[in-house]
Design a protein around this motif. Structure first.
Motif, short mmCIF file in Angstrom:
data_model
loop_
_atom_site.label_atom_id
_atom_site.label_comp_id
_atom_site.label_asym_id
_atom_site.label_seq_id
_atom_site.Cartn_x
_atom_site.Cartn_y
_atom_site.Cartn_z
N ILE A 323 25.72 22.58 -49.87
CA ILE A 323 24.59 22.15 -51.26
C ILE A 323 23.50 22.08 -51.48
O ILE A 323 22.44 22.44 -52.65
N GLU A 324 22.94 21.56 -49.88
CA GLU A 324 21.35 21.18 -49.66
C GLU A 324 20.86 22.46 -49.45
O GLU A 324 19.63 23.02 -50.41
N ARG A 327 20.59 24.29 -53.78
CA ARG A 327 19.60 23.43 -54.02
C ARG A 327 17.95 24.74 -53.02
O ARG A 327 17.53 24.81 -54.24
N LYS A 351 26.39 15.86 -55.86
CA LYS A 351 24.99 16.57 -54.96
C LYS A 351 25.45 18.12 -55.95
O LYS A 351 24.34 18.97 -56.29
N CYS A 355 22.75 19.87 -57.95
CA CYS A 355 22.26 21.50 -57.79
C CYS A 355 22.14 22.39 -59.21
O CYS A 355 21.54 22.91 -59.23
N ARG A 360 20.20 25.93 -60.35
CA ARG A 360 20.91 26.96 -59.18
C ARG A 360 22.22 28.02 -59.57
O ARG A 360 22.58 29.01 -58.76
#
Length: 745
Positions: A323-324, A327, A351, A355, A360
């Protein structure tokens, strides 16, 4: 590395040389040539190896990688070569000769040649749907999710050894020895790709003398590539690199439950100190960029979360990393998809919403508490098998490395209604179309009209189901898809290729468009023509043919009728009935074919807009050539009773007898980011009430309007189109307008 001319000549000569050999051997030999052209050098900022180009001819499973399925040629790319100054006149004549050869050998051509005459008449020859028809064939195999766990466990040498064991068994039992021989050849071809990239990485390391960190990274990568040419992975980077290159050579467009097959490697490396979180993120970001560079548009699924994962804590750690990466890497691929359920680690959803809230559009949200029992029912499989459902493309479901369900047909439901109302005539383009069953003026009751429409649809549904079966048969004859077959349940055990009896479940799917417009239109006709008699049948036909010019009063009457998406019992009940009939009718086609399943998918790309361009005005008040509703969402702007009413309508359509549906939602930045508690409560209620999934765009109305006026300033703006995301400014103007017209909550 071969140039284009050398590649076309060598690939064509190889195919001719092995034309009468077993198809598996021919595939192995052709793919070996292909790898020396398709695989491209690394770029300086790549942390992993594996870049891919789309060739002029070749062998693949999906038109996005070529022009069609299996053996293909691309006339546009070939024409570009002929127009260039790169080749001599003699070489250009060689290319023309090769083109003539491939016109007869292309798998799509062979598939269509197998159609009965009535199918050829009903389905257009062109593989694209940018013209006026009810139904369209698609030539592709797009949904094979491979067993990456098996790949991680065995490595390439282990996979080759397994093929060798099954080859010995086939020799003893009179099985398909050539299939396993070709699998061993295919493994050797991939090993050679790893070694070529390893040599490239070592050579690149020498150019980084003034940048020791880059030099060290390239040397580590070279070591990993050399190891992965043979051995099973033992580190996070090795596992990631093996999965990526295998995916590329296989032709698959989606990458499985990545948190399952990479999670343990990631956590083990973290705990042993072999990698830091920052380094792992950098590698994941690099992989994301490589996926984006592949430009698969509707595919590139990375699935995280959900029930049925081993070592869920380890998987969650990679899921958060994924997920990061989504993002921080501002790209429209990969299409990160989060499966969730009650009791799952809430950090993943938190999270994910952060995002999405940053614009996104990822991850997409899939509710296991609804989807698992729905898949169990729709596919008629065990609960354990249903737990491993996967989504691909624009939102279709299959079973992870266990089922095929390629969507190889399209039906424009609203165009079929047009054909029914105008007695088998396309009133927009003045040509015959579909069955002649009488027109609206001939149907004295609504039930007669509805029965005729169902007969019209059934005619096309039966043809498209048969087309799917024929396509599988021809594609299976062309080649076994060696790399997929090696990592797909039951293929090696049965001694059969993916589409030739190897896959545990061989199914198909049918893309349907215009579902909501049809429900609204039929309900309007029933209400104002037959029940209330406010518009007579002849007048309605004239009004729609005139695109309501001079019939503004009639159009307003039609538009004022209840519309799906407002939690109104009348039209929603009718939409439910039509939905159930359509799902069941399509699903019943498995009785007429050798398919394990055949189901509709109510997904959408921009086809609701593209097909709308060729569809006349409709009885819901929609004007000719305007977009249709997106997926099973309300038609743009007709959901006027608020977001709760809209969501309540969505959950009324049963999810237990189709293979996927799309719910697109557009939320304001203020609601999503400044009132997160309200937003979470809204989504939680929707999912608790039966919401299967959500594809969310967070944007402001002003941003969309300004982006259409000043596109140069909004290249960063991403939107969810249907089953895929895009940079808003790259979309066609009518697609942009359709997205902008969707209700913003």
């Amino acid at each position: 590395m071969l140039n284009a001319y050398e590649y076309i000549m060598e690939f064509t000569d190889t195919y001719k040389k092995y034309q009468n050999a077993p198809s598996a051997i021919r595939e192995a030999k052709c793919v070996e040539v292909q790898t020396r052209y398709w695989f491209q050098p690394m770029r300086e900022d790549d942390l992993l190896a594996g870049r891919f180009l789309i060739a002029e001819i070749g062998y693949c499973s999906e038109p996005l990688l070529g022009r069609s399925v299996s053996y293909f040629y691309d006339p546009q790319r070939i024409d570009a070569l002929l127009q260039s100054d790169l080749y001599t006149d003699a070489q250009k004549q060689d290319i023309r000769d090769a083109l003539e050869f491939w016109k007869g050998e292309e798998t799509r051509h062979k598939t269509r040649a197998r159609f009965p005459e009535y199918m050829k008449q009903a389905l257009p020859e062109d593989i694209y749907w940018e013209h006026s028809e009810v139904a369209f064939p698609l030539y592709r195999i797009v949904d094979a999710y491979m067993d990456y766990d098996k790949l991680m466990r065995l490595g390439l040498d282990g996979l080759k050894a397994e093929a060798a064991r099954y080859k010995e068994k086939a020799e003893k039992e009179g099985g398909d020895v050539a299939l396993f021989e070709a699998m061993m050849m295919a493994v050797d071809t991939l090993s050679a790709v790893f070694l070529r990239y390893a040599a490239e990485a070592r050579a690149a390391a020498q150019t980084f003398g003034s940048a020791p960190a880059k030099r060290e990274q390239r040397l580590k990568l070279a070591n990993a590539l050399e190891k992965m040419a043979h051995d099973a992975p033992s580190t996070f980077v090795e596992a990631m690199q093996l999965a990526w290159l295998y995916s590329l050579i296989s032709g698959v467009l989606n990458y499985g439950r990545m948190d399952v097959y990479l999670g343990d490697f990631y956590v083990n490396d973290l705990e042993s100190g072999r990698i830091t979180e920052e380094e792992a993120l950098a590698y994941t970001q690099s992989l994301w960029r490589l996926m984006a560079a592949r430009e698969t548009v509707f595919h590139s699924r990375v699935v995280i979360g959900g029930r049925g994962r081993r070592n869920e804590a380890n998987a969650d750690k990679f899921a958060l990393l994924a997920i990061e990466a989504s993002r921080t890497v501002i790209e429209i691929e990969p299409q990160l998809s989060l499966r969730f359920y009650h009791g799952q680690n809430p950090e993943l959803m938190d999270k994910a919403l952060t995002c999405i809230g940053e614009g996104r559009t990822f991850p997409m949200l899939y509710n296991d508490d609804v989807n698992i029992p729905s898949v169990e029912s729709a596919f008629e499989v065990s609960h354990e098998e249903a737990e491993d459902y996967m989504m691909f493309g624009c939102g279709e479901y299959v079973l992870n490395h266990r089922s095929i369900g390629s969507p190889n047909g399209i039906i424009n439901l609203l165009k079929a209604l047009e054909a029914t109302l105008y007695n088998g005539h396309d009133m927009l383009y003045d040509k015959d179309m579909g069955l002649k069953l009488g027109g609206l003026e001939d149907f004295e009751t609504f039930d007669e009209l509805y029965a005729a429409y169902k007969k019209q649809l059934t005619y096309y549904i039966e043809i498209l189901a048969q087309q799917e079966q024929i396509e599988y048969e021809v594609v299976a004859e062309a080649g076994p898809y060696l790399y997929m077959s090696m990592l797909f349940d039951d293929c090696m055990e049965r001694g059969k290729a993916l589409l030739n009896g190897g896959a545990h479940y061989l199914g198909g799917t049918l893309e349907t468009y215009g579902n909501v417009n049809v429900a609204n239109s039929l309900y309007a006709i029933k209400t104002v023509v037959y029940d209330q008699k406010r518009i007579d049948r002849a007048t309605l036909l004239k009004a729609m043919k005139a695109n309501f010019v001079g019939y503004e009063k009639e159009r307003k009457i039609l538009m004022d009728v209840e519309k799906y998406g407002n939690d109104l019992p009348g039209v929603d009940t009718f939409a439910q009935e039509f939905h159930n009939w359509l799902c069941d009718t399509v699903r019943s086609q498995r009785e007429r074919t050798n398919l394990h399943s055949y189901m509709i998918v109510i997904i959408n790309n921009e086809a609701n807009t593209i097909l709308g361009r060729f569809t006349g005005a409709s009885a819901d008040g929609r004007l000719a050539k305007e977009p249709m509703a997106n997926g099973n969402n309300p038609s743009s702007g007709t959901d006027t009773n608020g977001v709760t009413a809209m969501l309540n309508s969505l959950v009324k359509l049963d999810t237990h007898h189709h293979a996927g549906a799309v719910q697109n939602m557009k939320f304001s930045k203020d609601l999503f980011n400044n009132h997160r508690d309200i937003l979470k409560s809204l989504l939680a209620t929707y999912f608790d009430n039966g919401g299967a999934q959500a594809m969310i765009t967070v944007v402001s109305k002003d941003e969309l309007e300004q982006a259409m006026i000043h596109p140069e300033k909004y290249g960063h703006l991403m939107v969810r189109v249907g089953g895929f995301s895009a940079r808003f400014v790259t979309l066609a103007p009518d697609v942009q307008r359709e997205i902008a017209s969707r209700t913003l909550y």
